[in-house]
Scaffold this active site. Structure first.
Site, PDB file in Angstrom:
ATOM      1  N   PHE A   1       0.863  -1.184   0.000  1.00  0.00           N
ATOM      2  CA  PHE A   1       0.000   0.000   0.000  1.00  0.00           C
ATOM      3  C   PHE A   1       0.896   1.229   0.000  1.00  0.00           C
ATOM      4  O   PHE A   1       1.726   1.407   0.895  1.00  0.00           O
ATOM      5  CB  PHE A   1      -0.926   0.046   1.218  1.00  0.00           C
ATOM      6  CG  PHE A   1      -1.831   1.254   1.212  1.00  0.00           C
ATOM      7  CD1 PHE A   1      -2.969   1.278   0.434  1.00  0.00           C
ATOM      8  CD2 PHE A   1      -1.518   2.379   1.955  1.00  0.00           C
ATOM      9  CE1 PHE A   1      -3.792   2.396   0.395  1.00  0.00           C
ATOM     10  CE2 PHE A   1      -2.328   3.503   1.935  1.00  0.00           C
ATOM     11  CZ  PHE A   1      -3.465   3.506   1.154  1.00  0.00           C
TER      12      PHE A   1
ATOM     13  N   ASP B   1       9.486   2.917   0.937  1.00  0.00           N
ATOM     14  CA  ASP B   1       8.368   3.670   1.495  1.00  0.00           C
ATOM     15  C   ASP B   1       8.417   3.500   3.013  1.00  0.00           C
ATOM     16  O   ASP B   1       8.003   2.483   3.553  1.00  0.00           O
ATOM     17  CB  ASP B   1       7.068   3.106   0.912  1.00  0.00           C
ATOM     18  CG  ASP B   1       5.816   3.750   1.489  1.00  0.00           C
ATOM     19  OD1 ASP B   1       5.907   4.379   2.560  1.00  0.00           O
ATOM     20  OD2 ASP B   1       4.737   3.587   0.891  1.00  0.00           O
TER      21      ASP B   1
ATOM     22  N   LYS C   1       3.652  10.916   7.857  1.00  0.00           N
ATOM     23  CA  LYS C   1       3.079  10.505   9.139  1.00  0.00           C
ATOM     24  C   LYS C   1       3.782  11.102  10.354  1.00  0.00           C
ATOM     25  O   LYS C   1       3.563  12.247  10.699  1.00  0.00           O
ATOM     26  CB  LYS C   1       3.010   8.976   9.210  1.00  0.00           C
ATOM     27  CG  LYS C   1       1.940   8.373   8.303  1.00  0.00           C
ATOM     28  CD  LYS C   1       1.740   6.914   8.562  1.00  0.00           C
ATOM     29  CE  LYS C   1       0.678   6.297   7.648  1.00  0.00           C
ATOM     30  NZ  LYS C   1      -0.684   6.746   7.953  1.00  0.00           N
TER      31      LYS C   1
END
Length: 389
Positions: free
Chosen positions: A129, A217, A246
C-alpha cells in the site's frame, strides 16, 4: 453533529475527541482513552507535546507561508537533519505520504529515461500500500483499493514480498526495462508484515548490480516507529530513495522524498514542485519532532517497550484459538486473527477504553506513541486479552 455534508470516504466510529495529552485522548463526554493508534502512526511524540505547542504557536505568529519562490530557512534545516540521519543527500518536501511516493515514482521514470528506457517498469510488492492518488494506487495491491479506477497510470511488475526467486524470474524477463523497486520495509496496511531477515540487504545488492533504484516507502515505519530512525537501518543498508510522512509532523501535514545526490539531480527546476510543501510551520514542527525523539530517547524506548509488548502479548495470548500470529518491530505490532471480528475497534474503545486499528478485517494493528511506558503496555495487553476472550 451530522456528517451529511461530508463525502463518505470513511466509516468513522461514533466517537469524537476534544483533547489529547501524551498517550491519552478524551471524548466529548470527558471519557479517557489509551491511544494505541496514534493517528495511524502519526503522533509519535504524543498528543499536545508542550515543545510542539510552543513551536506551533511561535511560528504561527511569525510566518506560515512564503512559497518555494524564496529560500526557507526551516526547510533547509530540516533537509540537513534528515540527510544526516539517513545517509541520503537531498530532500524534497510536500504535504503527504502519497505525494512523497509520487515524487519517488517520478524519479524512477526519470532514471529510466536517462538510461534510454522508453517504457520503464517499477517492481512493486504483492499486498503493498503506497497511497490513494492514481499513481500510488497503481503501485499498491488489492482490488478494493483500485476498484472502479482502472485503467491506472504507470507500468508496474508485482512480485511476492520477500520472494527473491520471483524477483530473479522477472529480472531475467524484464531486466532491460526495469528502472526501480518500490517497497515498504514492513507492510503496514496489509497487517504488519516485516520483510524476511536479509531480504532488504539482498534486494539492495540486486538493485546495485542491475542499476535499479531501491526505493523504500518508510511513511509508516520511519521517524522512530521501529526503534531506529528508519527501518532500513536495522539491515545496515541505505536505499537510493526514501519517502516519509506521518510521524514526521506529529499531526501537522508534511511529507518528504529523500534521495542520493545522483538521483536527486534528476529533478531540475520545473520538473516537480509543491505549493505548500516545506512551508516554515511544517518544517519547524518536524525539526522539533526530531529534537524531542533524540532528547527523550524515544528510539530506545520504542525498541524496549515494543519488545516488551510483543513478549507480553505472546505470553497472554499463547494458545488462543482465535490468534494466528503476533508480529512486529518496535511499536508497530500486528495480531492476526483466525477470522474477522465484527466491530472490534468499536468494542475495544467502548468496553476497554483502548483505541486500536483493525486492517484487512482481522488484523489488530497497534501503533501507540513512542512515549509509551511499561504500565501502559500492561494496560494494552489486559484490554486486548479481555477483548478477544
Amino acid at each position: 453533529m451530522t456528517a451529511a455534508c461530508l463525502m463518505s470516504t470513511y466509516q468513522p466510529l461514533a466517537l469524537s475527541f476534544t483533547r489529547g495529552l501524551g498517550t491519552r485522548l478524551w471524548d466529548q463526554h470527558g471519557r479517557e482513552y489509551l491511544d494505541a493508534v496514534a493517528g495511524v502512526a502519526v503522533t509519535n511524540v504524543g498528543h499536545s507535546h508542550p515543545r510542539l505547542v510552543t513551536a506551533i504557536s511561535e511560528q504561527a505568529g511569525l510566518l506560515l507561508h512564503t512559497s518555494n519562490l524564496y529560500s526557507i530557512d526551516w526547510q533547509q534545516r530540516l533537509a540537513r537533519r534528515l540527510t544526516q540521519l539517513s545517509g541520503l543527500d537531498r530532500a524534497f518536501f510536500n504535504n503527504s505520504g502519497a505525494e512523497a511516493n509520487e515524487a519517488a515514482l517520478k524519479l524512477a521514470r526519470l532514471h529510466g529515461w536517462k538510461k534510454g528506457i522508453e517504457q520503464p517498469l517499477v517492481v512493486v510488492m504483492e499486498n503493498a500500500f503506497h497511497g490513494r492518488t492514481l499513481g500510488t494506487m497503481a503501485a499498491s495491491d488489492g482490488p478494493s483499493v483500485r476498484l472502479g479506477f482502472q485503467r491506472l497510470p504507470g507500468d508496474f511488475l508485482r512480485v511476492g514480498f520477500g520472494d527473491l526467486d520471483a524477483l530473479e524470474r522477472i529480472t531475467q524477463q524484464f531486466s532491460a526495462r526495469i528502472a526501480a523497486v518500490l517497497l515498504e520495509p514492513i507492510q503496514g496496511e496489509s497487517g504488519v508484515l516485516p520483510a524476511p531477515p536479509g531480504y532488504l540487504k539482498a534486494l539492495r545488492d540486486h538493485c546495485t548490480r542491475h542499476g535499479w533504484l531501491m526505493m523504500l516507502d518508510e511513511i509508516q515505519t520511519g521517524i522512530g516507529r521501529t526503534g531506529a530512525w528508519f527501518a532500513f537501518q536495522h539491515e545496515g543498508i541505505v536505499p537510493d530513495v526514501m519517502t516519509l510522512a506521518k510521524g514526521l509532523g506529529n499531526g501537522i501535514p508534511i511529507g518528504a522524498c529523500l534521495a542520493r545526490a545522483g538521483v536527486a539531480e534528476l529533478f531540475t527546476p520545473g520538473s516537480h514542485g509543491s505549493t505548500f510543501g516545506g512551508n516554515p510551520l511544517a518544517c519547524r514542527v518536524a525539526c522539533t519532532v526530531l529534537d524531542i525523539i533524540h532528547e527523550q530517547g524515544l528510539l530506545q524506548n520504542a525498541a524496549r517497550q515494543g519488545e516488551h509488548l510483543l513478549d507480553r502479548l505472546r505470553i497472554e495470548l499463547d494458545g488462543h484459538l482465535q490468534v494466528r500470529a503476533i508480529r512486529g518491530k518496535g511499536l508497530m505490532i500486528g495480531i492476526e486473527l483466525a477470522s474477522p471480528y465484527r466491530d472490534l475497534a468499536h468494542r475495544a474503545a467502548q468496553e476497554h477504553g483502548l483505541l486500536i486499528n483493525v486492517t484487512r478485517g482481522k488484523i489488530i494493528r497497534l501503533l501507540p506513541p513512542l512515549t509509551l511506558d511499561a504500565r501502559e503496555v500492561e494496560m494494552i495487553v489486559r484490554a486486548i486479552t479481555r477483548l478477544l476472550d
